[in-house]
Design a protein around this motif. Structure first.
Motif, PDB file in Angstrom:
ATOM      1  N   TRP A 117     -39.120 -12.854  34.017  1.00 49.88           N
ATOM      2  CA  TRP A 117     -37.920 -13.133  34.194  1.00 49.88           C
ATOM      3  C   TRP A 117     -37.808 -13.522  35.870  1.00 49.88           C
ATOM      4  CZ3 TRP A 117     -35.227 -15.622  30.933  1.00 49.88           C
ATOM      5  CH2 TRP A 117     -35.090 -15.261  29.482  1.00 49.88           C
ATOM      6  N   ASN A 118     -38.417 -12.607  36.417  1.00 49.71           N
ATOM      7  CA  ASN A 118     -38.652 -13.058  37.963  1.00 49.71           C
ATOM      8  C   ASN A 118     -39.116 -14.111  38.330  1.00 49.71           C
ATOM      9  OD1 ASN A 118     -37.171 -10.509  38.510  1.00 49.71           O
ATOM     10  ND2 ASN A 118     -39.439  -9.456  38.557  1.00 49.71           N
ATOM     11  N   GLN A 119     -40.466 -14.511  37.642  1.00 54.98           N
ATOM     12  CA  GLN A 119     -40.849 -15.823  37.950  1.00 54.98           C
ATOM     13  C   GLN A 119     -40.027 -17.148  37.250  1.00 54.98           C
ATOM     14  OE1 GLN A 119     -44.683 -16.577  35.891  1.00 54.98           O
ATOM     15  NE2 GLN A 119     -45.212 -18.002  37.136  1.00 54.98           N
ATOM     16  N   THR A 120     -39.300 -16.805  36.203  1.00 56.30           N
ATOM     17  CA  THR A 120     -38.399 -17.798  35.380  1.00 56.30           C
ATOM     18  C   THR A 120     -37.310 -17.987  36.433  1.00 56.30           C
ATOM     19  OG1 THR A 120     -38.950 -17.173  33.425  1.00 56.30           O
ATOM     20  CG2 THR A 120     -36.767 -18.213  33.790  1.00 56.30           C
ATOM     21  N   THR A 121     -36.841 -16.959  37.111  1.00 52.45           N
ATOM     22  CA  THR A 121     -35.415 -17.210  38.032  1.00 52.45           C
ATOM     23  C   THR A 121     -35.978 -17.877  39.387  1.00 52.45           C
ATOM     24  OG1 THR A 121     -34.466 -15.418  37.271  1.00 52.45           O
ATOM     25  CG2 THR A 121     -33.909 -16.139  39.318  1.00 52.45           C
ATOM     26  N   THR A 122     -37.073 -17.478  39.842  1.00 55.64           N
ATOM     27  CA  THR A 122     -37.720 -18.162  41.142  1.00 55.64           C
ATOM     28  C   THR A 122     -38.186 -19.459  40.928  1.00 55.64           C
ATOM     29  OG1 THR A 122     -38.852 -15.690  41.789  1.00 55.64           O
ATOM     30  CG2 THR A 122     -39.598 -17.817  42.774  1.00 55.64           C
ATOM     31  N   LYS A 123     -38.493 -19.921  40.026  1.00 55.80           N
ATOM     32  CA  LYS A 123     -38.854 -21.216  39.482  1.00 55.80           C
ATOM     33  C   LYS A 123     -37.904 -22.119  39.471  1.00 55.80           C
ATOM     34  CE  LYS A 123     -43.790 -21.269  38.052  1.00 55.80           C
ATOM     35  NZ  LYS A 123     -44.532 -21.455  36.932  1.00 55.80           N
ATOM     36  N   THR A 124     -36.653 -21.347  38.534  1.00 52.04           N
ATOM     37  CA  THR A 124     -35.279 -22.261  38.484  1.00 52.04           C
ATOM     38  C   THR A 124     -34.738 -22.440  39.811  1.00 52.04           C
ATOM     39  OG1 THR A 124     -35.306 -21.345  36.170  1.00 52.04           O
ATOM     40  CG2 THR A 124     -33.149 -21.975  37.396  1.00 52.04           C
ATOM     41  N   LYS A 125     -34.689 -21.481  40.729  1.00 57.30           N
ATOM     42  CA  LYS A 125     -34.091 -21.917  41.998  1.00 57.30           C
ATOM     43  C   LYS A 125     -34.700 -22.801  42.683  1.00 57.30           C
ATOM     44  CE  LYS A 125     -32.427 -16.982  42.830  1.00 57.30           C
ATOM     45  NZ  LYS A 125     -32.526 -15.840  43.579  1.00 57.30           N
ATOM     46  N   ALA A 126     -36.141 -23.018  42.696  1.00 58.76           N
ATOM     47  CA  ALA A 126     -36.813 -24.040  43.190  1.00 58.76           C
ATOM     48  C   ALA A 126     -36.777 -25.431  42.677  1.00 58.76           C
ATOM     49  CB  ALA A 126     -38.180 -23.953  43.327  1.00 58.76           C
ATOM     50  N   LEU A 127     -36.235 -25.336  41.377  1.00 62.93           N
ATOM     51  CA  LEU A 127     -35.948 -26.731  40.764  1.00 62.93           C
ATOM     52  C   LEU A 127     -34.641 -27.019  40.912  1.00 62.93           C
ATOM     53  CD1 LEU A 127     -37.910 -25.900  37.316  1.00 62.93           C
ATOM     54  CD2 LEU A 127     -38.453 -27.692  38.702  1.00 62.93           C
ATOM     55  N   LEU A 128     -33.957 -26.119  40.930  1.00 63.46           N
ATOM     56  CA  LEU A 128     -32.191 -26.554  41.205  1.00 63.46           C
ATOM     57  C   LEU A 128     -32.311 -27.093  42.416  1.00 63.46           C
ATOM     58  CD1 LEU A 128     -30.189 -23.592  39.508  1.00 63.46           C
ATOM     59  CD2 LEU A 128     -30.746 -25.824  38.652  1.00 63.46           C
ATOM     60  N   GLN A 129     -32.870 -26.467  43.312  1.00 60.91           N
ATOM     61  CA  GLN A 129     -32.777 -27.074  44.807  1.00 60.91           C
ATOM     62  C   GLN A 129     -33.398 -28.421  45.065  1.00 60.91           C
ATOM     63  OE1 GLN A 129     -34.915 -24.871  47.724  1.00 60.91           O
ATOM     64  NE2 GLN A 129     -34.228 -25.583  49.409  1.00 60.91           N
ATOM     65  N   LYS A 130     -34.375 -28.891  44.173  1.00 64.88           N
ATOM     66  CA  LYS A 130     -35.104 -29.956  44.037  1.00 64.88           C
ATOM     67  C   LYS A 130     -33.824 -31.317  43.588  1.00 64.88           C
ATOM     68  CE  LYS A 130     -39.977 -29.827  43.482  1.00 64.88           C
ATOM     69  NZ  LYS A 130     -41.249 -29.939  42.722  1.00 64.88           N
ATOM     70  N   VAL A 131     -33.188 -30.990  42.444  1.00 66.01           N
ATOM     71  CA  VAL A 131     -32.119 -31.728  42.009  1.00 66.01           C
ATOM     72  C   VAL A 131     -30.625 -31.632  42.703  1.00 66.01           C
ATOM     73  CG1 VAL A 131     -33.270 -31.958  39.959  1.00 66.01           C
ATOM     74  CG2 VAL A 131     -31.463 -30.237  40.119  1.00 66.01           C
ATOM     75  N   GLY A 132     -30.578 -30.814  43.746  1.00 67.18           N
ATOM     76  CA  GLY A 132     -29.377 -30.619  44.415  1.00 67.18           C
ATOM     77  C   GLY A 132     -28.220 -30.049  43.753  1.00 67.18           C
ATOM     78  N   LEU A 133     -28.672 -29.092  42.701  1.00 63.55           N
ATOM     79  CA  LEU A 133     -27.724 -28.203  42.136  1.00 63.55           C
ATOM     80  C   LEU A 133     -27.564 -27.017  42.596  1.00 63.55           C
ATOM     81  CD1 LEU A 133     -25.428 -28.338  39.879  1.00 63.55           C
ATOM     82  CD2 LEU A 133     -27.583 -27.632  38.354  1.00 63.55           C
TER      83      LEU A 133
END
Length: 521
Positions: A117-133
Motif C-alpha cells: 500500500w505504501n508503493q500504491t499510494t506513492t505511485k498514485t500521488k505521482a500519477l495524480l500530479q501528472k494529470v493535475g488532480l
C-alpha cells in the motif's frame, strides 16, 4: 521505427444482419493527436474495440500493425500489454473504492501476493500530479465529480505505461471548464511524445487539439484530413460526416409564441437523502405556447433536479410550490399524473431511465401509451405495430425493424426512440434534458428539426443543455441556474455565451424587489 505508430488495414466487422465496418483503413502517426469522427453508427467505437481486443482476432477480417509489427489481440489485456489503452465513454470506476484502488485495480502493486500500500499510494500521488488532480489517493470515487473521475481514468491509463491513449467521447459529460482542462492535458501529453486518438462529436474541441482527422461514414473510411496540409473547418468535417453541408438555416424558424401554457411558482426541492440540503430554491419560470425555453447552468446547478421534480416529483422530498397549466393549478405528484396532464420528460440518461435496453423499439415507443393502444384492457398488437412503425419512419430511426433491441441502436437512434415514446403521448409540455448529449452532428440537426416542429404545433418546450451554442441556437428565451436558483433570464436577442456564463458563475443577493441579481464572482 515506423512513421506510423498504428496501421489498421482493410478492417471488416460484421454483426448479424449488419456490416459495421467495411474495408476500413486507419493510420496514426507517432506523437500526434488523431481524431476519429463520424455519425452515430458510423463504426468509430467498433473500430476502437477491434483495436483494443474487445472484439478479438478472428471475429473480424483485416490486419492491425502496431510499431510496425502485426498484432492479433485475443483480449484487452494483450493490447494493454503493448501500451494501447482505451477509456470508454461510460467510466469504468468503482464508486466505493478509493482513487488509488481504482487506478491499480487489476494492476496491483504487490510483493509475494501481498499488496504494497505504501508503493500504491506513492505511485498514485505521482500519477495524480501528472494529470493535475489535487486529491488524496484515499478519496472515494463517489466523493469526486465526473470531471475529476475522467482524470482518474487517465491516471489509470498512465499506470499501464500507455503508448497509445484512446478516449471515446471524453468530454461528453463534462462542463466547459473541465472539458478545457482535459484538452489542455492531451496537448501536454503530446509535448511529452504520447500518441492519442480522440472520438468526439464536439467539433470545436476536435479543431482545438487534433493534428489529423479521419472521417468514417456507414462503416467506411471517407477521408483523412491533416492540419499541416489544409485549413480544416467544422463545415468541412460535417460535409465528410453527413455527405452535405449543414448550416444554421437548418434550425431557423419563425416563432409563433402564444399565451402562457405552463408556469412553475416558488418551487423548492430538498435532497432525497439529506433532508436539510436544498437542491432547488424558490424557482419561478413560465413557458408559452410555441416557445422553446432553455435552462443553462453548470453541472450541479440543479437543472436536472428541477426537471425531475416537476415531472411527477420523480426527484426529491419536501417539495413545495405550485404548477399551473393554462392558468389552472394542477397536481403532478407522480409520473402518471404528469403524463395525464400533458407533461413529458426526456431524461439526460437515456440508457438508465429512458429505455429498456434489452427490449425492442416497438415496446419502448409504446410503453407509456398502452392505455390508448388497448381495448378492454387488451393491447391491440396490430395498432401497436402500426404506431411504432409510423414513428420509426417519422423520426428516421435507422434500424433493421421495430423488433430490433434498443441496446443495438446507435446513440442518436436511441434518442429518437425516447423522443418517439414521449411524442406518442401527445404532450403539451415537453421537458428535454440534454437531448443531444453524445450524439453526432447529423442526428443533432434532426432532433433540432423535431423540436422546432413541436414548437410550431403550439407545444411548450423546456430545454436543458450544457452546450451553450445549442441553447443559443434554438431557444427563444433562456433561464440560467446556479446553486439551485434562477440567477438570470435572457431573451434570444440579448443572449451571448459571455452573458450566460456571467449568470452561471455568480454569487447571489436579493435586490429591493426581491428578485435575484447576479454579480460576477
Amino acid at each position: 521505427m515506423a512513421d506510423h505508430l498504428l496501421e489498421m488495414r482493410k478492417i471488416t466487422k460484421e454483426f448479424p444482419g449488419v456490416k459495421a465496418l467495411e474495408n476500413v483503413n486507419f493510420k496514426v502517426k507517432e506523437g500526434e493527436i488523431h481524431a476519429l469522427c463520424g455519425e452515430n453508427g458510423a463504426g468509430k467505437s467498433t473500430l476502437m474495440k477491434v483495436l483494443s481486443g474487445v472484439y478479438p482476432d478472428g471475429s473480424y477480417t483485416g490486419e492491425i500493425l502496431f510499431q510496425g509489427k502485426v498484432c492479433q489481440f485475443k483480449n484487452i489485456k494483450q493490447s494493454e500489454g503493448l501500451g494501447i489503452v482505451i477509456i470508454h465513454q461510460e467510466l469504468a470506476l468503482i464508486p466505493e473504492l478509493t482513487i488509488a484502488e481504482n487506478i491499480f485495480l487489476g494492476n496491483e502493486q504487490a510483493k509475494k501476493g501481498i499488496i504494497d500500500w505504501n508503493q500504491t499510494t506513492t505511485k498514485t500521488k505521482a500519477l495524480l500530479q501528472k494529470v493535475g488532480l489535487k486529491e488524496s489517493p484515499n478519496t472515494l470515487i463517489k466523493h469526486i465529480g465526473v470531471g475529476k473521475q475522467q482524470l482518474v481514468e487517465i491516471a489509470k491509463a498512465l499506470a499501464k505505461e500507455v503508448k497509445l491513449l484512446i478516449l471515446d467521447e471524453p468530454t461528453a459529460a463534462l462542463n466547459e471548464s473541465d472539458s478545457e482542462n482535459l484538452l489542455q492535458l492531451l496537448l501536454q501529453f503530446k509535448k511529452q511524445g504520447m500518441t492519442s486518438i480522440i472520438i468526439s462529436h464536439k467539433l470545436n474541441e476536435i479543431l482545438k487539439v487534433a493534428d489529423s482527422i479521419t472521417i468514417l461514414r456507414d462503416g467506411q473510411t471517407i477521408e483523412t484530413l491533416e492540419r499541416e496540409k489544409e485549413v480544416i473547418t467544422e463545415d468541412r468535417i460535417i460535409k465528410g460526416m453527413v455527405g452535405r453541408s449543414l448550416s444554421n438555416q437548418d434550425t431557423k424558424r419563425e416563432a409563433d409564441i402564444g399565451k402562457t401554457i405552463f408556469e412553475v411558482k416558488n418551487w423548492t426541492v430538498y435532497h432525497p437523502l439529506q433532508r436539510d440540503r436544498k437542491m432547488v430554491d424558490n424557482v419561478n419560470l413560465h413557458i408559452r405556447r410555441g416557445e422553446i425555453v432553455g435552462i443553462a447552468g453548470l453541472m450541479g446547478a440543479g437543472r436536472t433536479e428541477l426537471a425531475m421534480s416537476i415531472f411527477g416529483q420523480s426527484y426529491g422530498q419536501k417539495i413545495s410550490g405550485k404548477i399551473e397549466i393554462d392558468g389552472k393549478e394542477v397536481e403532478l405528484k407522480n409520473v402518471s399524473q404528469a403524463i395525464q396532464q400533458g407533461v413529458a420528460y426526456v431524461t439526460e440518461d437515456r440508457k438508465t431511465y429512458g429505455l429498456i435496453l434489452n427490449d425492442d423499439i416497438k415496446t419502448n415507443i409504446t410503453l407509456p401509451s398502452l392505455q390508448q393502444l388497448s381495448k378492454r384492457a387488451i393491447i391491440d398488437q396490430h395498432e401497436e405495430i402500426r404506431t411504432a412503425g409510423e414513428y420509426r419512419k417519422k423520426l428516421n430511426i435507422k434500424a433493421a425493424s421495430i423488433l430490433q433491441r434498443a441496446e443495438n441502436l446507435s446513440g442518436g437512434n436511441q434518442q429518437k426512440v425516447v423522443l418517439s415514446k414521449w411524442m406518442l403521448t401527445e404532450p403539451e409540455i415537453l421537458i428535454m434534458d440534454e437531448p443531444t448529449r453524445g450524439i453526432d452532428i447529423g442526428a443533432k440537426y434532426e432532433i433540432y428539426a423535431i423540436i422546432n416542429q413541436l414548437a410550431a404545433k403550439g407545444k411548450g418546450i423546456l430545454l436543458i443543455s450544457s452546450e451553450l451554442p445549442e441553447i443559443l441556437r434554438i431557444c427563444d428565451r433562456i433561464y440560467v441556474m446556479s446553486a439551485g436558483k434562477i440567477t438570470g433570464e435572457v431573451n434570444r436577442e440579448e443572449a451571448t455565451q459571455e452573458t450566460l456564463m456571467k449568470y452561471m458563475t455568480v454569487s447571489r443577493r436579493q435586490n429591493d424587489a426581491g428578485r435575484e441579481t447576479a454579480d460576477t464572482k
